[in-house]
Enzyme design. Structure first.
Site, PDB file in Angstrom:
ATOM      1  N   ASP A  83       0.797  -1.230   0.000  1.00 50.47           N
ATOM      2  CA  ASP A  83       0.000   0.000   0.000  1.00 50.47           C
ATOM      3  C   ASP A  83       0.830   1.282   0.000  1.00 50.47           C
ATOM      4  O   ASP A  83       1.943   1.340   0.483  1.00 50.47           O
ATOM      5  CB  ASP A  83      -0.983   0.014   1.179  1.00 50.47           C
ATOM      6  CG  ASP A  83      -0.309  -0.174   2.536  1.00 50.47           C
ATOM      7  OD1 ASP A  83       0.684  -0.921   2.624  1.00 50.47           O
ATOM      8  OD2 ASP A  83      -0.779   0.445   3.520  1.00 50.47           O
ATOM      9  N   GLU A 141      -0.653  -2.069   5.107  1.00 48.94           N
ATOM     10  CA  GLU A 141       0.177  -2.026   6.311  1.00 48.94           C
ATOM     11  C   GLU A 141      -0.053  -0.724   7.069  1.00 48.94           C
ATOM     12  O   GLU A 141       0.061  -0.686   8.289  1.00 48.94           O
ATOM     13  CB  GLU A 141       1.661  -2.179   5.945  1.00 48.94           C
ATOM     14  CG  GLU A 141       2.586  -2.374   7.134  1.00 48.94           C
ATOM     15  CD  GLU A 141       2.906  -1.087   7.881  1.00 48.94           C
ATOM     16  OE1 GLU A 141       2.994  -1.131   9.111  1.00 48.94           O
ATOM     17  OE2 GLU A 141       3.052  -0.037   7.225  1.00 48.94           O
ATOM     18  N   GLU A 142      -0.375   0.334   6.324  1.00 47.77           N
ATOM     19  CA  GLU A 142      -0.375   1.682   6.913  1.00 47.77           C
ATOM     20  C   GLU A 142      -1.589   1.992   7.776  1.00 47.77           C
ATOM     21  O   GLU A 142      -1.562   2.952   8.535  1.00 47.77           O
ATOM     22  CB  GLU A 142      -0.290   2.746   5.802  1.00 47.77           C
ATOM     23  CG  GLU A 142       0.966   2.667   4.933  1.00 47.77           C
ATOM     24  CD  GLU A 142       2.225   3.162   5.653  1.00 47.77           C
ATOM     25  OE1 GLU A 142       2.137   3.531   6.840  1.00 47.77           O
ATOM     26  OE2 GLU A 142       3.288   3.154   5.018  1.00 47.77           O
ATOM     27  N   ARG A 182      17.763  -7.220  14.439  1.00 51.51           N
ATOM     28  CA  ARG A 182      17.566  -7.126  15.874  1.00 51.51           C
ATOM     29  C   ARG A 182      16.853  -8.380  16.372  1.00 51.51           C
ATOM     30  O   ARG A 182      15.923  -8.842  15.726  1.00 51.51           O
ATOM     31  CB  ARG A 182      16.708  -5.897  16.161  1.00 51.51           C
ATOM     32  CG  ARG A 182      16.557  -5.581  17.592  1.00 51.51           C
ATOM     33  CD  ARG A 182      15.649  -4.390  17.851  1.00 51.51           C
ATOM     34  NE  ARG A 182      15.278  -4.517  19.233  1.00 51.51           N
ATOM     35  CZ  ARG A 182      16.087  -4.212  20.237  1.00 51.51           C
ATOM     36  NH1 ARG A 182      17.247  -3.661  20.009  1.00 51.51           N
ATOM     37  NH2 ARG A 182      15.718  -4.430  21.478  1.00 51.51           N
ATOM     38  N   HIS A 368       7.430   8.630   4.833  1.00 49.68           N
ATOM     39  CA  HIS A 368       6.173   9.399   4.896  1.00 49.68           C
ATOM     40  C   HIS A 368       6.389  10.878   4.582  1.00 49.68           C
ATOM     41  O   HIS A 368       5.473  11.684   4.755  1.00 49.68           O
ATOM     42  CB  HIS A 368       5.450   9.232   6.246  1.00 49.68           C
ATOM     43  CG  HIS A 368       5.008   7.813   6.513  1.00 49.68           C
ATOM     44  ND1 HIS A 368       3.970   7.501   7.366  1.00 49.68           N
ATOM     45  CD2 HIS A 368       5.438   6.628   6.025  1.00 49.68           C
ATOM     46  CE1 HIS A 368       3.811   6.173   7.394  1.00 49.68           C
ATOM     47  NE2 HIS A 368       4.707   5.632   6.590  1.00 49.68           N
TER      48      HIS A 368
HETATM   49 NI    NI Z   1       6.387   1.013   5.763  1.00 49.35          NI
END
Ligand code: NI
Length: 397
Positions: A83, A141-142, A182, A368
């Protein structure tokens, strides 16, 4: 036995991956509207000969299977998100978004194109691994509740049953080609609360005849801090922030109600669960003690990613062989949200980052931002790590 790094093969196919990425970049689609993107992905998978392609999974999600020819074994899922964001692009390039107000400003265009590249190379290496790879392209996802959860509910981790998952994100703050990883928590759990405290309004000079929701709110806001200071393991950590208090608008009137809003960030799933119970308890308990009432709305965001030690070790090991020790770094814990977390709570997983920053070319803007862009040269290492780690995992299990 670790496989060869596959890097030269990804060098060779990079132009095709870049072309796909630019196609997605020019035609961004918002969360749960990834119709054209999903159709493009599906056509590419069909061209490659990927088996068992399923579309419309959890909305617009797509999955496919690449079966190794060395026998039965585990299934590793590789994930990309598709997306874009409602942002007016400010990048001047020949691949700038053709749709005003929509832009791939987080790099999900890159993730989708990269996973298609990974599928292409794995199809050429079926003779070199056992088990199977499931490629998964997810919507949304957003925007919580997000596409990952929807795909899981729709059976994306079944048929065949997925045993492990790997995902990647491009990173604007990391030089092109650098890989970071991580173990343990990889993002924060992020939830919200909105509470209406109901008292009984009255004259400010006659508090004994009223139930003051402002005082109840004040008591509660201070008490909430003890959830972190007195109830959370200092080595775990959490944040409770009250970010809005809305009540009354006069000097001499006790209002009927007070509204309190805030957010809770947590690292461990246990603490997240406890907060979801304790925040409402404290609001209701204090309100009741003081003669009022609290109406609590809890808004769940994404949980925290949990990176599995063994899967992450396989990814890190592949990364060192591909990018060189100096180009593989351990990530500090970030408090961003990412719905790959839902997969990581179901199966042992690793979510790693692939640098796409290039200061010389001015590719420095954060995710973003309307000027966000990616250094496409950085894709090679990301794709090579994903494909190599997938094969290493399958051959070791
Ligand atoms: Ni992202």
């Amino acid at each position: 036995m670790a496989t060869a790094t596959l890097k030269p093969e990804f060098d060779e196919i990079l132009p095709g991956v870049v072309a796909d990425r630019r196609h997605f970049h020019e035609h961004p689609e918002l969360a749960f509207e990834e119709i054209e993107t999903a159709a493009y992905v599906t056509a590419r998978l069909q061209e490659l000969g990927v088996e068992n392609i399923k579309t419309g999974v959890g909305g617009t999600g797509v999955t496919g299977i690449i079966r190794g020819e060395c026998g039965d074994g585990n299934v590793v899922m590789l994930r990309a998100d598709m997306d874009a964001l409602p942002i007016l692009e400010e990048v001047q390039a020949d691949y700038t978004s053709k749709i005003d107000g929509k832009m791939h400003a987080c790099g999900h265009d890159a993730h989708t194109a990269m996973l298609l590249g990974v599928a292409r190379i794995l199809m050429q290496h079926k003779a070199d691994f056992k088990g199977a790879v499931k490629v998964l392209f997810q919507p949304a996802e957003e925007v919580p509740p997000g596409g990952a959860q929807a795909m899981i509910k729709d059976g994306a981790l079944q048929d065949p049953q997925v045993d492990a998952a790997i995902g990647l994100h491009v990173a604007a703050d990391s030089p092109a080609g650098r890989i970071s990883w991580r173990v343990g928590p990889g993002s924060a759990g992020s939830d919200r609360f909105r509470v209406v405290i109901k008292g009984r309004g009255g004259h400010a000079a006659r508090p004994q005849a009223a139930v003051d929701p402002v005082v109840i709110a004040a008591q509660t806001i201070m008490a909430l801090q003890t959830l972190v200071a007195r109830e959370t393991d200092p080595m775990d950590g959490a944040v409770v922030s009250t970010t809005a208090v809305i009540a009354g608008d006069a000097f001499n009137v006790i209002p009927d109600t007070a509204e309190v809003r805030g957010t809770v960030r947590t690292i461990s799933p246990e603490t997240r669960e406890r907060m979801a119970k304790r925040v409402p308890e404290i609001f209701r308990g204090i309100a009741e003690t003081m003669g009022g009432e609290a109406d609590v709305t809890w808004i769940s965001g994404y949980p925290s990613i949990q990176n599995d030690a063994l899967v992450t070790e396989i990814v890190r090991d592949a990364a060192v062989r591909i990018a060189g020790e100096e180009n593989v770094v351990e990530n500090p814990l970030g408090l961003g949200g990412e719905d790959f977390s839902y997969f990581s709570l179901e199966v042992p997983s690793c979510f790693f980052y692939c640098g796409t920053r290039n200061e010389e070319r001015g590719i420095v803007w954060g995710h973003h931002h309307p000027k966000f862009d990616v250094e496409e040269e950085g894709f090679v290492n990301g794709m090579a790590v994903m494909a190599t780690a997938a094969m290493d995992y399958l051959n070791a299990n």
